[in-house]
Write an enzyme that holds these catalytic residues in place. Structure first.
Site, mmCIF file in Angstrom:
data_model
loop_
_atom_site.group_PDB
_atom_site.id
_atom_site.type_symbol
_atom_site.label_atom_id
_atom_site.label_comp_id
_atom_site.label_asym_id
_atom_site.label_seq_id
_atom_site.Cartn_x
_atom_site.Cartn_y
_atom_site.Cartn_z
ATOM 1 N N CYS A 6 1.002 -1.199 0.046
ATOM 2 C CA CYS A 6 -0.208 0.005 -0.002
ATOM 3 C C CYS A 6 0.806 1.309 -0.161
ATOM 4 O O CYS A 6 1.790 1.168 0.394
ATOM 5 C CB CYS A 6 -0.772 0.072 1.246
ATOM 6 S SG CYS A 6 -2.403 0.715 0.865
ATOM 7 N N ASP A 130 -6.108 -3.280 11.206
ATOM 8 C CA ASP A 130 -4.939 -2.423 11.301
ATOM 9 C C ASP A 130 -4.821 -2.143 12.904
ATOM 10 O O ASP A 130 -5.795 -2.329 13.485
ATOM 11 C CB ASP A 130 -5.031 -1.222 10.413
ATOM 12 C CG ASP A 130 -3.957 -0.134 10.292
ATOM 13 O OD1 ASP A 130 -2.688 -0.766 10.840
ATOM 14 O OD2 ASP A 130 -4.006 0.844 10.142
HETATM 15 O O1 LIG Z 1 -0.775 4.824 4.535
HETATM 16 C C1 LIG Z 1 -1.260 5.763 4.995
HETATM 17 O O2 LIG Z 1 -0.700 7.035 4.864
HETATM 18 C C2 LIG Z 1 -2.994 5.794 5.274
HETATM 19 C C3 LIG Z 1 -3.497 6.925 5.671
HETATM 20 C C4 LIG Z 1 -4.843 6.897 5.866
HETATM 21 C C5 LIG Z 1 -5.416 5.618 6.109
HETATM 22 C C6 LIG Z 1 -4.856 4.534 5.816
HETATM 23 C C7 LIG Z 1 -3.362 4.580 5.542
HETATM 24 N N1 LIG Z 1 -2.831 3.433 5.127
HETATM 25 C C8 LIG Z 1 -3.128 2.089 5.718
HETATM 26 O O3 LIG Z 1 -2.664 1.733 6.933
HETATM 27 C C9 LIG Z 1 -2.276 0.298 7.006
HETATM 28 C C10 LIG Z 1 -0.948 -0.189 7.795
HETATM 29 O O4 LIG Z 1 0.158 0.711 7.376
HETATM 30 P P1 LIG Z 1 1.440 0.317 7.946
HETATM 31 O O5 LIG Z 1 1.976 -0.981 7.401
HETATM 32 O O6 LIG Z 1 1.472 0.120 9.465
HETATM 33 O O7 LIG Z 1 2.189 1.412 7.537
HETATM 34 C C11 LIG Z 1 -2.456 -0.144 5.791
HETATM 35 O O8 LIG Z 1 -3.520 -0.973 5.361
HETATM 36 C C12 LIG Z 1 -2.556 0.925 4.568
HETATM 37 O O9 LIG Z 1 -3.431 0.694 3.817
#
Ligand SMILES: O=C(O)c1ccccc1N[C@@H]1O[C@H](COP(=O)(O)O)[C@@H](O)[C@H]1O
Length: 210
Positions: A6, A130
């Site tokens: 992502c 998450d």
């Molecule tokens: O990545 C972002 O900036 C974000 C912003 C707003 C909502 C979701 C976002 N990202 C999502 O967060 C999770 C986990 O991220 P990480 O691996 O802990 O960095 C993932 O599902 C992204 O889609």
């Protein structure tokens, strides 16, 4: 297992990550995120990707028209709802976009939060768990307490997200068996700038587990 990477912002990185074996790429459509990209930028990445890869737009607490417009003009195949969207909101979206995968993300603080997952399973295709962060919606690098998810068996497929990295992925997958995994900050140099060495390392680890 599905593997979603992502926070893609650059066409060449998207193409490379698809060739490593990602089954889905995510695009952040939340304007306050440092990984935000607009419709034209998403389309520029999507045009470089194989048809079979899922192209997921990540939204949070926005309107149905905003989401439908982005989907129609960018070539997304799925939407991830990462805010406080209700099951009714998911249902409304599903009626308007029947061929688009709806992924409802839940930010988990406690075991009780996992119990509300089932309220979404008739209106969302897939769930995503998450970690909760008090100031940020996502992309925080915060891990969940995986032991809390050992009994998590929703009646639809689900992604594990939150602070996953090439270093901790095997540890996570020995404790729980999600249908897919989702990584963002754990495979980047800076927000929105993916580290292809880290992505390659992730796939090496996943293949070594098979
Ligand atoms: O990545 C972002 O900036 C974000 C912003 C707003 C909502 C979701 C976002 N990202 C999502 O967060 C999770 C986990 O991220 P990480 O691996 O802990 O960095 C993932 O599902 C992204 O889609």
């Amino acid at each position: 297992m599905r593997v979603k990477i992502c926070g893609i912002t650059q066409p060449q990185q998207g193409k490379a990550i698809a060739s490593f074996g990602a089954t889905a790429l995510g695009f952040i459509c939340v304007p306050t995120s440092p990984r935000y990209i607009n419709i034209e930028q998403i389309r520029a990445v999507v045009e470089q990707l194989p048809e079979k890869i899922d192209k997921i737009g990540v939204f949070a607490n926005t309107s149905v028209p905003e989401i439908t417009q982005t989907v129609v003009h960018s070539g997304l195949t799925g939407v991830q709802l990462h805010g406080d969207e209700s099951p009714e909101f998911c249902q409304q979206l599903r009626q308007l976009l029947p061929d688009i995968e709806i992924i409802k993300a839940l930010r988990i603080r406690s075991f009780e939060d996992t119990e509300k997952a089932e309220t979404y399973t008739s209106n969302a295709d897939t769930l995503l768990l998450d970690a909760y962060h008090p100031q940020q919606l996502g992309g925080t690098g915060t891990t969940l307490d995986w032991t809390m998810l050992q009994q998590f068996r929703p009646s639809c497929p689900w992604f594990l997200a939150g602070g996953l990295t090439p270093e901790n992925i095997i540890q996570a997958l020995t404790q729980i068996t999600p249908s897919g995994i989702d990584l963002s900050s754990g495979v980047e140099r800076a927000p929105g700038d993916k580290d292809l060495d880290k992505v390659a390392k992730l796939f090496e680890k996943l293949h070594s587990k098979c």
